[in-house]
Scaffold this motif. Sequence first.
Motif, PDB file in Angstrom:
ATOM      1  N   TYR A 159       0.825  -1.202   0.000  1.00  0.00           N
ATOM      2  CA  TYR A 159       0.000   0.000   0.000  1.00  0.00           C
ATOM      3  C   TYR A 159       0.861   1.255   0.000  1.00  0.00           C
ATOM      4  O   TYR A 159       1.997   1.254   0.465  1.00  0.00           O
ATOM      5  CB  TYR A 159      -0.891   0.047   1.250  1.00  0.00           C
ATOM      6  CG  TYR A 159      -1.766  -1.158   1.390  1.00  0.00           C
ATOM      7  CD1 TYR A 159      -3.034  -1.182   0.828  1.00  0.00           C
ATOM      8  CD2 TYR A 159      -1.331  -2.288   2.078  1.00  0.00           C
ATOM      9  CE1 TYR A 159      -3.844  -2.291   0.953  1.00  0.00           C
ATOM     10  CE2 TYR A 159      -2.133  -3.401   2.194  1.00  0.00           C
ATOM     11  CZ  TYR A 159      -3.394  -3.403   1.636  1.00  0.00           C
ATOM     12  OH  TYR A 159      -4.191  -4.500   1.741  1.00  0.00           O
ATOM     13  N   TYR A 160       0.283   2.313  -0.524  1.00  0.00           N
ATOM     14  CA  TYR A 160       0.830   3.653  -0.339  1.00  0.00           C
ATOM     15  C   TYR A 160       0.185   4.234   0.909  1.00  0.00           C
ATOM     16  O   TYR A 160      -1.041   4.198   1.053  1.00  0.00           O
ATOM     17  CB  TYR A 160       0.493   4.570  -1.520  1.00  0.00           C
ATOM     18  CG  TYR A 160       1.176   4.229  -2.816  1.00  0.00           C
ATOM     19  CD1 TYR A 160       2.557   4.368  -2.964  1.00  0.00           C
ATOM     20  CD2 TYR A 160       0.434   3.789  -3.910  1.00  0.00           C
ATOM     21  CE1 TYR A 160       3.179   4.067  -4.160  1.00  0.00           C
ATOM     22  CE2 TYR A 160       1.044   3.494  -5.113  1.00  0.00           C
ATOM     23  CZ  TYR A 160       2.423   3.636  -5.231  1.00  0.00           C
ATOM     24  OH  TYR A 160       3.026   3.343  -6.421  1.00  0.00           O
ATOM     25  N   ASN A 161       0.999   4.765   1.791  1.00  0.00           N
ATOM     26  CA  ASN A 161       0.502   5.421   3.000  1.00  0.00           C
ATOM     27  C   ASN A 161       1.211   6.760   3.144  1.00  0.00           C
ATOM     28  O   ASN A 161       2.435   6.815   3.104  1.00  0.00           O
ATOM     29  CB  ASN A 161       0.774   4.568   4.247  1.00  0.00           C
ATOM     30  CG  ASN A 161       0.060   3.242   4.199  1.00  0.00           C
ATOM     31  OD1 ASN A 161      -1.139   3.191   4.013  1.00  0.00           O
ATOM     32  ND2 ASN A 161       0.794   2.153   4.363  1.00  0.00           N
ATOM     33  N   ASN A 162       0.469   7.816   3.280  1.00  0.00           N
ATOM     34  CA  ASN A 162       1.039   9.147   3.512  1.00  0.00           C
ATOM     35  C   ASN A 162       0.276   9.784   4.677  1.00  0.00           C
ATOM     36  O   ASN A 162      -0.586  10.635   4.483  1.00  0.00           O
ATOM     37  CB  ASN A 162       0.942  10.007   2.255  1.00  0.00           C
ATOM     38  CG  ASN A 162       1.645  11.331   2.420  1.00  0.00           C
ATOM     39  OD1 ASN A 162       2.342  11.557   3.393  1.00  0.00           O
ATOM     40  ND2 ASN A 162       1.451  12.229   1.468  1.00  0.00           N
ATOM     41  N   PRO A 163       0.620   9.366   5.916  1.00  0.00           N
ATOM     42  CA  PRO A 163      -0.136   9.856   7.070  1.00  0.00           C
ATOM     43  C   PRO A 163       0.263  11.254   7.534  1.00  0.00           C
ATOM     44  O   PRO A 163      -0.441  11.865   8.329  1.00  0.00           O
ATOM     45  CB  PRO A 163       0.203   8.830   8.153  1.00  0.00           C
ATOM     46  CG  PRO A 163       1.575   8.374   7.781  1.00  0.00           C
ATOM     47  CD  PRO A 163       1.611   8.379   6.276  1.00  0.00           C
ATOM     48  N   SER A 164       1.384  11.780   7.017  1.00  0.00           N
ATOM     49  CA  SER A 164       1.864  13.066   7.529  1.00  0.00           C
ATOM     50  C   SER A 164       1.315  14.267   6.766  1.00  0.00           C
ATOM     51  O   SER A 164       1.473  15.395   7.215  1.00  0.00           O
ATOM     52  CB  SER A 164       3.398  13.101   7.521  1.00  0.00           C
ATOM     53  OG  SER A 164       3.872  12.893   6.207  1.00  0.00           O
ATOM     54  N   ALA A 165       0.679  14.049   5.652  1.00  0.00           N
ATOM     55  CA  ALA A 165       0.111  15.166   4.893  1.00  0.00           C
ATOM     56  C   ALA A 165      -1.161  15.670   5.571  1.00  0.00           C
ATOM     57  O   ALA A 165      -1.931  14.901   6.137  1.00  0.00           O
ATOM     58  CB  ALA A 165      -0.209  14.731   3.464  1.00  0.00           C
ATOM     59  N   PHE A 166      -1.376  16.986   5.521  1.00  0.00           N
ATOM     60  CA  PHE A 166      -2.563  17.594   6.128  1.00  0.00           C
ATOM     61  C   PHE A 166      -3.461  18.231   5.068  1.00  0.00           C
ATOM     62  O   PHE A 166      -4.173  19.170   5.339  1.00  0.00           O
ATOM     63  CB  PHE A 166      -2.151  18.641   7.171  1.00  0.00           C
ATOM     64  CG  PHE A 166      -1.473  18.029   8.351  1.00  0.00           C
ATOM     65  CD1 PHE A 166      -2.221  17.407   9.338  1.00  0.00           C
ATOM     66  CD2 PHE A 166      -0.103  18.038   8.461  1.00  0.00           C
ATOM     67  CE1 PHE A 166      -1.605  16.830  10.429  1.00  0.00           C
ATOM     68  CE2 PHE A 166       0.526  17.455   9.550  1.00  0.00           C
ATOM     69  CZ  PHE A 166      -0.222  16.846  10.542  1.00  0.00           C
ATOM     70  N   ASP A 167      -3.423  17.697   3.869  1.00  0.00           N
ATOM     71  CA  ASP A 167      -4.225  18.248   2.780  1.00  0.00           C
ATOM     72  C   ASP A 167      -4.756  17.096   1.931  1.00  0.00           C
ATOM     73  O   ASP A 167      -4.860  15.975   2.416  1.00  0.00           O
ATOM     74  CB  ASP A 167      -3.377  19.230   1.952  1.00  0.00           C
ATOM     75  CG  ASP A 167      -2.094  18.609   1.416  1.00  0.00           C
ATOM     76  OD1 ASP A 167      -1.960  17.354   1.437  1.00  0.00           O
ATOM     77  OD2 ASP A 167      -1.212  19.359   0.968  1.00  0.00           O
ATOM     78  N   GLN A 168      -5.048  17.342   0.682  1.00  0.00           N
ATOM     79  CA  GLN A 168      -5.603  16.320  -0.201  1.00  0.00           C
ATOM     80  C   GLN A 168      -4.628  15.176  -0.473  1.00  0.00           C
ATOM     81  O   GLN A 168      -5.010  14.157  -1.038  1.00  0.00           O
ATOM     82  CB  GLN A 168      -6.084  16.936  -1.523  1.00  0.00           C
ATOM     83  CG  GLN A 168      -4.981  17.378  -2.457  1.00  0.00           C
ATOM     84  CD  GLN A 168      -4.501  18.804  -2.184  1.00  0.00           C
ATOM     85  OE1 GLN A 168      -4.875  19.411  -1.192  1.00  0.00           O
ATOM     86  NE2 GLN A 168      -3.671  19.331  -3.057  1.00  0.00           N
ATOM     87  N   ASN A 169      -3.366  15.297  -0.058  1.00  0.00           N
ATOM     88  CA  ASN A 169      -2.378  14.245  -0.277  1.00  0.00           C
ATOM     89  C   ASN A 169      -2.353  13.199   0.838  1.00  0.00           C
ATOM     90  O   ASN A 169      -1.602  12.239   0.771  1.00  0.00           O
ATOM     91  CB  ASN A 169      -0.989  14.856  -0.448  1.00  0.00           C
ATOM     92  CG  ASN A 169      -0.914  15.688  -1.713  1.00  0.00           C
ATOM     93  OD1 ASN A 169      -1.404  15.274  -2.759  1.00  0.00           O
ATOM     94  ND2 ASN A 169      -0.350  16.872  -1.605  1.00  0.00           N
ATOM     95  N   TYR A 170      -3.158  13.401   1.889  1.00  0.00           N
ATOM     96  CA  TYR A 170      -3.242  12.417   2.966  1.00  0.00           C
ATOM     97  C   TYR A 170      -3.928  11.168   2.430  1.00  0.00           C
ATOM     98  O   TYR A 170      -4.970  11.230   1.793  1.00  0.00           O
ATOM     99  CB  TYR A 170      -4.059  12.976   4.142  1.00  0.00           C
ATOM    100  CG  TYR A 170      -4.351  11.938   5.194  1.00  0.00           C
ATOM    101  CD1 TYR A 170      -3.442  11.698   6.209  1.00  0.00           C
ATOM    102  CD2 TYR A 170      -5.525  11.191   5.153  1.00  0.00           C
ATOM    103  CE1 TYR A 170      -3.698  10.743   7.174  1.00  0.00           C
ATOM    104  CE2 TYR A 170      -5.786  10.228   6.109  1.00  0.00           C
ATOM    105  CZ  TYR A 170      -4.879  10.001   7.119  1.00  0.00           C
ATOM    106  OH  TYR A 170      -5.129   9.047   8.056  1.00  0.00           O
ATOM    107  N   HIS A 171      -3.319  10.021   2.670  1.00  0.00           N
ATOM    108  CA  HIS A 171      -3.975   8.760   2.336  1.00  0.00           C
ATOM    109  C   HIS A 171      -3.338   7.613   3.129  1.00  0.00           C
ATOM    110  O   HIS A 171      -2.159   7.637   3.439  1.00  0.00           O
ATOM    111  CB  HIS A 171      -3.935   8.462   0.832  1.00  0.00           C
ATOM    112  CG  HIS A 171      -2.548   8.437   0.257  1.00  0.00           C
ATOM    113  ND1 HIS A 171      -1.913   9.567  -0.207  1.00  0.00           N
ATOM    114  CD2 HIS A 171      -1.673   7.420   0.087  1.00  0.00           C
ATOM    115  CE1 HIS A 171      -0.706   9.246  -0.655  1.00  0.00           C
ATOM    116  NE2 HIS A 171      -0.539   7.952  -0.480  1.00  0.00           N
ATOM    117  N   ILE A 172      -4.167   6.660   3.449  1.00  0.00           N
ATOM    118  CA  ILE A 172      -3.767   5.426   4.123  1.00  0.00           C
ATOM    119  C   ILE A 172      -4.412   4.288   3.372  1.00  0.00           C
ATOM    120  O   ILE A 172      -5.608   4.317   3.103  1.00  0.00           O
ATOM    121  CB  ILE A 172      -4.243   5.398   5.596  1.00  0.00           C
ATOM    122  CG1 ILE A 172      -3.683   6.555   6.402  1.00  0.00           C
ATOM    123  CG2 ILE A 172      -3.911   4.055   6.263  1.00  0.00           C
ATOM    124  CD1 ILE A 172      -2.194   6.510   6.642  1.00  0.00           C
ATOM    125  N   GLY A 173      -3.626   3.290   3.015  1.00  0.00           N
ATOM    126  CA  GLY A 173      -4.187   2.082   2.412  1.00  0.00           C
ATOM    127  C   GLY A 173      -4.534   2.200   0.947  1.00  0.00           C
ATOM    128  O   GLY A 173      -5.377   1.453   0.467  1.00  0.00           O
TER     129      GLY A 173
END
Length: 181
Positions: A159-173
């Motif tokens: 999976y791609y996980n980007n938990p540190s973004a605080f905008d539309q780039n945040y994604h988990i799973g």
Amino acid sequence: MNINATSSIKLVNEIKETTTGVERKKQFRYEGATTHLEGLGFQGFRKVQQSNWQGNGVTAVWNTSKYDPLQRGAMHSSWTSNYPSTSETSSNYITKTTYEYDTDVSTNKVYSMVPKKVAVHDNVKNIAITTNYTYDQYKNPLTVNTIYPGGTSTNTYRYYNNPSAFDQNYHIGRMHTSASS
């Protein structure tokens, strides 16, 4: 806490239906009403039984589900039998499924539970199928390994996980790759 006197809880014990002169019914049974005394409230029942629609020559088949109040009411096992079995250790079932879970309470008090192992046994065909799961830190399945008569199959996920973004780039799973073997 187990509730012995549940007079304030209204429960369905039977549903009847009559169509074109044919009457049939479905029955329900409940055991072990439980409540959490530290704020979570009513947790459900330790065991729930439900019959199929029966009548007009159709005999009862009972589905029984057992729940674990220590795991917030998660289903522990379920089985199908020709009578309302009181014990899951009985070998007189048609099919039986057992569940094992990984549970966790995070530092911010979020309770999470994911299946670790699901075992299904068909007593009529004498077939057992076991599925084991592993997860990443976000509870996304990494591997799903199924063992069945004659072999195994494994599905692997990344999976791609980007938990540190605080905008539309945040994604988990967000699925990156999946493979089967």
